[in-house]
Design a protein around this motif. Structure first.
Motif, PDB file in Angstrom:
ATOM      1  N   ALA A  54       0.824  -1.212   0.000  1.00 50.75           N
ATOM      2  CA  ALA A  54       0.000   0.000   0.000  1.00 50.75           C
ATOM      3  C   ALA A  54       0.854   1.256   0.000  1.00 50.75           C
ATOM      4  CB  ALA A  54      -0.930  -0.010   1.212  1.00 50.75           C
ATOM      5  N   ILE A  55       2.051   1.144   0.543  1.00 47.38           N
ATOM      6  CA  ILE A  55       2.931   2.314   0.606  1.00 47.38           C
ATOM      7  C   ILE A  55       3.562   2.583  -0.751  1.00 47.38           C
ATOM      8  CG2 ILE A  55       5.072   3.154   1.690  1.00 47.38           C
ATOM      9  CD1 ILE A  55       4.191   1.743   4.226  1.00 47.38           C
ATOM     10  N   GLY A  56       3.546   1.576  -1.623  1.00 46.90           N
ATOM     11  CA  GLY A  56       4.032   1.794  -2.969  1.00 46.90           C
ATOM     12  C   GLY A  56       5.280   0.994  -3.278  1.00 46.90           C
ATOM     13  N   VAL A  57       5.502   0.763  -4.576  1.00 42.66           N
ATOM     14  CA  VAL A  57       6.692   0.047  -5.029  1.00 42.66           C
ATOM     15  C   VAL A  57       7.929   0.844  -4.637  1.00 42.66           C
ATOM     16  CG1 VAL A  57       7.915  -0.831  -7.048  1.00 42.66           C
ATOM     17  CG2 VAL A  57       5.421  -0.962  -6.958  1.00 42.66           C
ATOM     18  N   GLY A  58       8.907   0.135  -4.121  1.00 43.11           N
ATOM     19  CA  GLY A  58      10.119   0.822  -3.693  1.00 43.11           C
ATOM     20  C   GLY A  58      10.048   1.355  -2.286  1.00 43.11           C
ATOM     21  N   GLY A  59       8.930   1.045  -1.573  1.00 41.37           N
ATOM     22  CA  GLY A  59       8.781   1.472  -0.195  1.00 41.37           C
ATOM     23  C   GLY A  59       9.553   0.570   0.754  1.00 41.37           C
ATOM     24  N   PRO A  60       9.455   0.809   2.049  1.00 39.86           N
ATOM     25  CA  PRO A  60      10.199   0.016   3.032  1.00 39.86           C
ATOM     26  C   PRO A  60       9.634  -1.390   3.182  1.00 39.86           C
ATOM     27  CG  PRO A  60       8.751   1.559   4.139  1.00 39.86           C
ATOM     28  CD  PRO A  60       8.678   1.889   2.678  1.00 39.86           C
ATOM     29  N   SER A  61      10.435  -2.272   3.776  1.00 39.16           N
ATOM     30  CA  SER A  61      10.001  -3.621   4.109  1.00 39.16           C
ATOM     31  C   SER A  61      10.172  -3.821   5.602  1.00 39.16           C
ATOM     32  CB  SER A  61      10.792  -4.671   3.321  1.00 39.16           C
ATOM     33  OG  SER A  61      12.185  -4.512   3.524  1.00 39.16           O
ATOM     34  N   VAL A  62       9.464  -4.816   6.147  1.00 45.51           N
ATOM     35  CA  VAL A  62       9.427  -4.974   7.596  1.00 45.51           C
ATOM     36  C   VAL A  62       9.483  -6.453   7.964  1.00 45.51           C
ATOM     37  CG1 VAL A  62       6.902  -4.970   7.650  1.00 45.51           C
ATOM     38  CG2 VAL A  62       8.171  -4.349   9.702  1.00 45.51           C
ATOM     39  N   ASP A  63      10.119  -6.746   9.089  1.00 49.78           N
ATOM     40  CA  ASP A  63      10.156  -8.094   9.646  1.00 49.78           C
ATOM     41  C   ASP A  63      10.117  -7.965  11.167  1.00 49.78           C
ATOM     42  OD1 ASP A  63      10.461 -10.831  10.034  1.00 49.78           O
ATOM     43  OD2 ASP A  63      12.643 -10.722  10.014  1.00 49.78           O
ATOM     44  N   THR A  64       9.177  -8.644  11.798  1.00 45.63           N
ATOM     45  CA  THR A  64       9.085  -8.622  13.252  1.00 45.63           C
ATOM     46  C   THR A  64       9.634  -9.937  13.807  1.00 45.63           C
ATOM     47  OG1 THR A  64       7.169  -7.164  13.212  1.00 45.63           O
ATOM     48  CG2 THR A  64       7.520  -8.435  15.220  1.00 45.63           C
ATOM     49  N   VAL A  65      10.551  -9.839  14.747  1.00 46.50           N
ATOM     50  CA  VAL A  65      11.184 -11.008  15.351  1.00 46.50           C
ATOM     51  C   VAL A  65      10.865 -10.995  16.842  1.00 46.50           C
ATOM     52  CG1 VAL A  65      13.354 -12.212  15.775  1.00 46.50           C
ATOM     53  CG2 VAL A  65      13.025 -10.953  13.637  1.00 46.50           C
ATOM     54  N   LEU A  66      10.214 -12.045  17.323  1.00 50.85           N
ATOM     55  CA  LEU A  66       9.867 -12.151  18.734  1.00 50.85           C
ATOM     56  C   LEU A  66      11.030 -12.739  19.523  1.00 50.85           C
ATOM     57  CD1 LEU A  66       6.205 -13.519  18.428  1.00 50.85           C
ATOM     58  CD2 LEU A  66       6.987 -11.141  18.527  1.00 50.85           C
ATOM     59  N   ASP A  67      11.210 -12.254  20.759  1.00 52.63           N
ATOM     60  CA  ASP A  67      12.326 -12.721  21.581  1.00 52.63           C
ATOM     61  C   ASP A  67      12.122 -14.135  22.093  1.00 52.63           C
ATOM     62  OD1 ASP A  67      13.696 -10.345  21.303  1.00 52.63           O
ATOM     63  OD2 ASP A  67      12.954  -9.487  23.189  1.00 52.63           O
ATOM     64  N   CYS A  68      10.887 -14.486  22.438  1.00 50.12           N
ATOM     65  CA  CYS A  68      10.611 -15.782  23.062  1.00 50.12           C
ATOM     66  C   CYS A  68       9.686 -16.605  22.176  1.00 50.12           C
ATOM     67  CB  CYS A  68       9.967 -15.601  24.439  1.00 50.12           C
ATOM     68  SG  CYS A  68      11.030 -14.761  25.628  1.00 50.12           S
ATOM     69  N   GLU A  69       9.814 -17.904  22.303  1.00 46.42           N
ATOM     70  CA  GLU A  69       8.973 -18.813  21.536  1.00 46.42           C
ATOM     71  C   GLU A  69       7.518 -18.719  21.967  1.00 46.42           C
ATOM     72  OE1 GLU A  69       8.326 -23.644  21.032  1.00 46.42           O
ATOM     73  OE2 GLU A  69      10.168 -22.860  21.933  1.00 46.42           O
ATOM     74  N   ALA A  70       7.275 -18.510  23.256  1.00 39.85           N
ATOM     75  CA  ALA A  70       5.912 -18.507  23.776  1.00 39.85           C
ATOM     76  C   ALA A  70       5.776 -17.472  24.880  1.00 39.85           C
ATOM     77  CB  ALA A  70       5.534 -19.893  24.307  1.00 39.85           C
ATOM     78  N   VAL A  71       4.539 -17.045  25.135  1.00 40.96           N
ATOM     79  CA  VAL A  71       4.237 -16.102  26.213  1.00 40.96           C
ATOM     80  C   VAL A  71       3.155 -16.708  27.101  1.00 40.96           C
ATOM     81  CG1 VAL A  71       4.842 -14.090  24.827  1.00 40.96           C
ATOM     82  CG2 VAL A  71       2.474 -14.894  24.855  1.00 40.96           C
ATOM     83  N   LEU A  72       2.914 -16.068  28.240  1.00 38.97           N
ATOM     84  CA  LEU A  72       1.840 -16.444  29.153  1.00 38.97           C
ATOM     85  C   LEU A  72       0.745 -15.386  29.108  1.00 38.97           C
ATOM     86  CD1 LEU A  72       3.883 -17.517  32.325  1.00 38.97           C
ATOM     87  CD2 LEU A  72       2.949 -18.999  30.540  1.00 38.97           C
ATOM     88  N   PRO A  73      -0.512 -15.746  29.371  1.00 41.18           N
ATOM     89  CA  PRO A  73      -1.549 -14.719  29.488  1.00 41.18           C
ATOM     90  C   PRO A  73      -1.151 -13.673  30.531  1.00 41.18           C
ATOM     91  CG  PRO A  73      -2.530 -16.910  29.462  1.00 41.18           C
ATOM     92  CD  PRO A  73      -1.046 -17.114  29.575  1.00 41.18           C
ATOM     93  N   GLY A  74      -1.310 -12.400  30.169  1.00 41.32           N
ATOM     94  CA  GLY A  74      -0.919 -11.321  31.061  1.00 41.32           C
ATOM     95  C   GLY A  74       0.573 -11.064  31.101  1.00 41.32           C
ATOM     96  N   GLY A  75       1.349 -11.791  30.293  1.00 39.18           N
ATOM     97  CA  GLY A  75       2.801 -11.668  30.306  1.00 39.18           C
ATOM     98  C   GLY A  75       3.316 -10.711  29.252  1.00 39.18           C
ATOM     99  N   ALA A  76       4.633 -10.599  29.201  1.00 42.66           N
ATOM    100  CA  ALA A  76       5.292  -9.665  28.285  1.00 42.66           C
ATOM    101  C   ALA A  76       5.564 -10.336  26.941  1.00 42.66           C
ATOM    102  CB  ALA A  76       6.588  -9.165  28.890  1.00 42.66           C
ATOM    103  N   LEU A  77       5.273  -9.612  25.889  1.00 39.45           N
ATOM    104  CA  LEU A  77       5.620 -10.004  24.529  1.00 39.45           C
ATOM    105  C   LEU A  77       6.651  -8.999  24.039  1.00 39.45           C
ATOM    106  CD1 LEU A  77       5.051 -11.693  21.927  1.00 39.45           C
ATOM    107  CD2 LEU A  77       3.340  -9.960  21.340  1.00 39.45           C
TER     108      LEU A  77
END
Length: 330
Positions: free
Chosen positions: A9-32
């Motif tokens: 949507a930002i257009g050809v030649g725009g930025p790209s993004v990758d999100t990398v999580l620190d932990c394999e899993a989280v707990l309800p109410g926990g930190a992501l």
């Protein structure tokens, strides 16, 4: 570094993004926590906002039958307000707290077939693009695990888990859906119920445990549903005798004789309230067959984990295809 998503949507030649999580899993109410990694496109841009959304695949009942859809149940702003040069690489760290009611997706290392995801959204020059989409794995809190372990030790088996759109009246439910964990009874209860559906409504102080029994009928009485609620605290984990506690819940639920239909309730038990279910229905999630012994030694079985993982993978592929189609139409 391979960036997962070019932002159409930002257009050809725009930025790209990758999100990398620190932990394999989280707990309800926990930190992501993790990092959003950006790479600039052909020209410099101003990154106005970086957002993260938590998504769930949810079932809904309506007049035409049942359907599945995606619900965004939490959103965070984790960065923005900086320039990103052409071909520049930049990493934005984040740490957010997931809702206490976030459903459990995995038990004893086995996926339950409940599908959650983390989606990254980038705002650049008044355009927003939904970029990277990653699976979110959620493991049970100690108090949730204690309840499930007790059911397993009492001989209950695990049938399936799913997410139902709607609300359970009379509870403190906050999300627009709730998780149902379907349990098959052991022989000592099989004469009374065909299954029990378990819902956890978790808060910072403890759990509301909602139990619904599909009760068998007799020669002169039809079958019906019975529904009740119990509350426990997080600090109860090391002090309660959980097998005895949960057995008491089940006995009070199954021994209730009056048929109130789909809005049945039990008044005799402590911490029990009148509940009305809106949008409730039979679970259709990815089934995991019952185990007869304790949870840790066979409660989760049936479908191979790989089959459930394939279903989760299909969900994310469908989401990305839908988003790609929307970008092309735009």
């Amino acid at each position: 570094m391979v960036f997962k998503r070019l932002l159409g949507a930002i257009g050809v030649g725009g930025p790209s993004v990758d999100t990398v999580l620190d932990c394999e899993a989280v707990l309800p109410g926990g930190a992501l926590s993790g990092q959003v990694r950006l790479r600039g496109g052909g020209t410099a841009v101003e990154i106005e906002e970086i957002g993260l959304e938590l998504l769930a695949r949810v079932e809904a009942e309506h007049e035409e039958g049942e359907s599945e859809g995606t619900v965004a149940f939490e959103r965070y702003v984790v960065g923005g307000g900086f320039p990103l040069g052409a071909d520049e690489e930049r990493s934005v760290p984040f740490s957010v707290t997931v809702p206490w009611e976030t459903p459990v997706t995995e038990l004893y290392g086995q996926p339950l077939g409940v599908v959650l995801g983390v989606r990254t959204e980038l705002a650049v020059a008044d355009a927003r693009d939904r970029g990277d989409l990653d699976p979110l794995i959620v493991r049970p809190l100690p108090v949730q695990e204690a309840v499930l372990e007790a059911f397993g030790q009492l001989g209950f088996g695990f049938r399936s888990a799913d997410l139902e759109r709607g609300r359970i009246g009379g509870t403190g439910q906050r999300l627009p859906f709730y998780q149902e964990i379907e349990l098959t009874p052991p022989p000592r209860y099989a004469h009374a119920v065909t299954e029990i559906e378990l819902t956890f409504l978790t808060t910072a102080s403890g759990l509301e445990v909602v139990l619904e029994a599909d009760k068998r009928g007799g020669p002169l009485t039809p079958g019906h549903d019975a529904l009740t609620r119990f509350t426990v605290r997080h600090e109860d984990v090391p002090v309660l005798g959980w097998n005895s506690e949960v057995d008491g819940w089940i006995r009070r639920l199954t021994e209730h004789r009056e048929a109130y239909g789909a809005q049945a309730y039990v008044r005799s038990a402590p911490h029990t309230d009148h509940l009305a279910v809106h949008g409730s229905g039979p679970g259709v999630g990815a089934a995991v067959a019952a185990g007869a012994a304790g949870l840790g030694v066979g409660f989760v079985g049936g479908l191979l984990a790989a089959e459930v993982v394939d279903e989760i993978g299909d969900f994310f592929e469908e989401e990305e295809e839908d988003e790609a189609g929307e970008s092309e139409e735009g």
